[in-house]
Structures are given as C-alpha cells and as structure tokens.
Design a protein around this motif. Structure first.
Motif, PDB file in Angstrom:
ATOM      1  N   GLY A 257       5.729 -14.405  11.411  1.00  0.00           N
ATOM      2  CA  GLY A 257       6.094 -14.019   9.514  1.00  0.00           C
ATOM      3  C   GLY A 257       5.448 -13.554   8.831  1.00  0.00           C
ATOM      4  N   SER A 258       4.802 -12.239   9.077  1.00  0.00           N
ATOM      5  CA  SER A 258       3.772 -11.153   7.613  1.00  0.00           C
ATOM      6  C   SER A 258       3.293 -10.470   8.360  1.00  0.00           C
ATOM      7  N   THR A 259       3.231  -9.462   8.363  1.00  0.00           N
ATOM      8  CA  THR A 259       2.809  -8.325   9.315  1.00  0.00           C
ATOM      9  C   THR A 259       2.048  -6.888   8.415  1.00  0.00           C
ATOM     10  N   TYR A 260       0.953  -6.553   8.246  1.00  0.00           N
ATOM     11  CA  TYR A 260       0.140  -5.916   7.473  1.00  0.00           C
ATOM     12  C   TYR A 260      -0.572  -4.468   8.167  1.00  0.00           C
ATOM     13  N   TYR A 261       0.135  -3.305   6.972  1.00  0.00           N
ATOM     14  CA  TYR A 261       0.107  -2.042   7.803  1.00  0.00           C
ATOM     15  C   TYR A 261      -0.784  -0.931   7.056  1.00  0.00           C
ATOM     16  N   ALA A 262      -1.737  -0.388   7.565  1.00  0.00           N
ATOM     17  CA  ALA A 262      -2.213   1.228   7.046  1.00  0.00           C
ATOM     18  C   ALA A 262      -1.663   1.875   6.048  1.00  0.00           C
ATOM     19  N   ASP A 263      -1.398   2.242   5.889  1.00  0.00           N
ATOM     20  CA  ASP A 263      -0.795   3.534   4.148  1.00  0.00           C
ATOM     21  C   ASP A 263      -0.820   4.927   5.452  1.00  0.00           C
ATOM     22  N   SER A 264      -1.367   5.358   6.668  1.00  0.00           N
ATOM     23  CA  SER A 264      -1.269   5.960   7.576  1.00  0.00           C
ATOM     24  C   SER A 264      -0.417   6.013   8.547  1.00  0.00           C
ATOM     25  N   VAL A 265      -0.284   4.889   8.657  1.00  0.00           N
ATOM     26  CA  VAL A 265       1.288   4.225   9.838  1.00  0.00           C
ATOM     27  C   VAL A 265       2.205   3.549   9.155  1.00  0.00           C
ATOM     28  N   LYS A 266       1.865   2.859   8.019  1.00  0.00           N
ATOM     29  CA  LYS A 266       3.503   2.818   7.523  1.00  0.00           C
ATOM     30  C   LYS A 266       4.706   3.710   7.109  1.00  0.00           C
ATOM     31  N   GLY A 267       5.754   3.253   8.031  1.00  0.00           N
ATOM     32  CA  GLY A 267       7.300   3.123   7.975  1.00  0.00           C
ATOM     33  C   GLY A 267       7.677   3.652   9.723  1.00  0.00           C
ATOM     34  N   ARG A 268       5.881   4.201  10.385  1.00  0.00           N
ATOM     35  CA  ARG A 268       5.651   4.185  11.694  1.00  0.00           C
ATOM     36  C   ARG A 268       5.851   3.590  12.914  1.00  0.00           C
ATOM     37  N   PHE A 269       4.747   2.521  12.572  1.00  0.00           N
ATOM     38  CA  PHE A 269       4.402   1.519  13.329  1.00  0.00           C
ATOM     39  C   PHE A 269       5.162   0.134  13.181  1.00  0.00           C
ATOM     40  N   THR A 270       5.245  -0.929  13.782  1.00  0.00           N
ATOM     41  CA  THR A 270       5.908  -2.101  13.657  1.00  0.00           C
ATOM     42  C   THR A 270       4.691  -3.341  14.804  1.00  0.00           C
TER      43      THR A 270
END
Length: 121
Positions: A55-68
C-alpha cells in the motif's frame, strides 16, 4: 527469506525494462522489499521500496516518475518497472528485504544476487 532478482539486460536510452524479485521461504508478506543499485566505482544506492501490504511505495528522487515498484504477495514477487531509462541508470540492481521501508542499505538483512542493467546512449 531468500531472494532472487532477474530481468536485467541491455536497453537503449528511453526504453523500458521490468525487473523481478522472487522470494522463497515463509512470511514473505512480513517484509518490506527494496531495490538498490550499484554502478561501477560508486556506492550502492537506494532506488525504491514497498511496504508489506504494497500500500505504500518509496522512491529515490532520481527515479521518481519513471520507475514503479509493485508486489504480489500471493506469488511472493516484487517487480520494478523501469521506463524512460537513461544511461545513468546503468548498474547492478539488487532486491533486499527488511522489517520496514528504510532507504539505508545496512538496514536490509536479506539480499538477492544482482541483475545487470545496461542502458546505452
């Protein structure tokens, strides 16, 4: 828990790859799963993490919006869909398990072997 990462390969910039982390052992749904990567000559860095329920996901800024990142607890798998790949995404990618969604690699106790992603320009 034992982890095995797969799905790496060679792709052109702008392309996509889907990595998969398969887990064996009991209580897979009790663990946060994270993806990390390590480029040649660089330190290992956090990429993404997903909590136990998904239910919760976390991303590095460098991949946010590109990786899921996503998980299927019934199949004991966690996937990392990587779109709009860039040459700087080239690295060995590792999946790892922890008790909470940390971004620090030292908090992850169980690690899979890496899978190499190469993005050509």
């Amino acid at each position: 828990v034992q982890l095995q990462a797969s799905g790496g390969g060679l792709v052109q910039a702008g392309g996509s790859l889907r990595l998969s982390c398969a887990a064996s052992g009991r209580h897979f749904s009790a663990y946060t799963i994270g993806w990390f990567r390590q480029a040649p000559g660089k330190a290992r860095e956090f990429v993404a993490a997903i909590n136990r329920s998904g239910g919760s996901t976390y991303y590095a800024d460098s991949v946010k919006g590109r990786f899921t990142i996503s998980r299927d607890n019934a199949k004991n798998t966690v996937d990392l869909q990587m779109n709009s790949l860039k040459p700087e995404d080239t690295a060995v990618y590792y999946c790892a398990a922890a008790t909470a969604p940390y971004s620090d690699s030292y908090r992850y106790k169980w690690w899979g072997q890496g899978t190499l992603v190469t993005v050509s320009s």
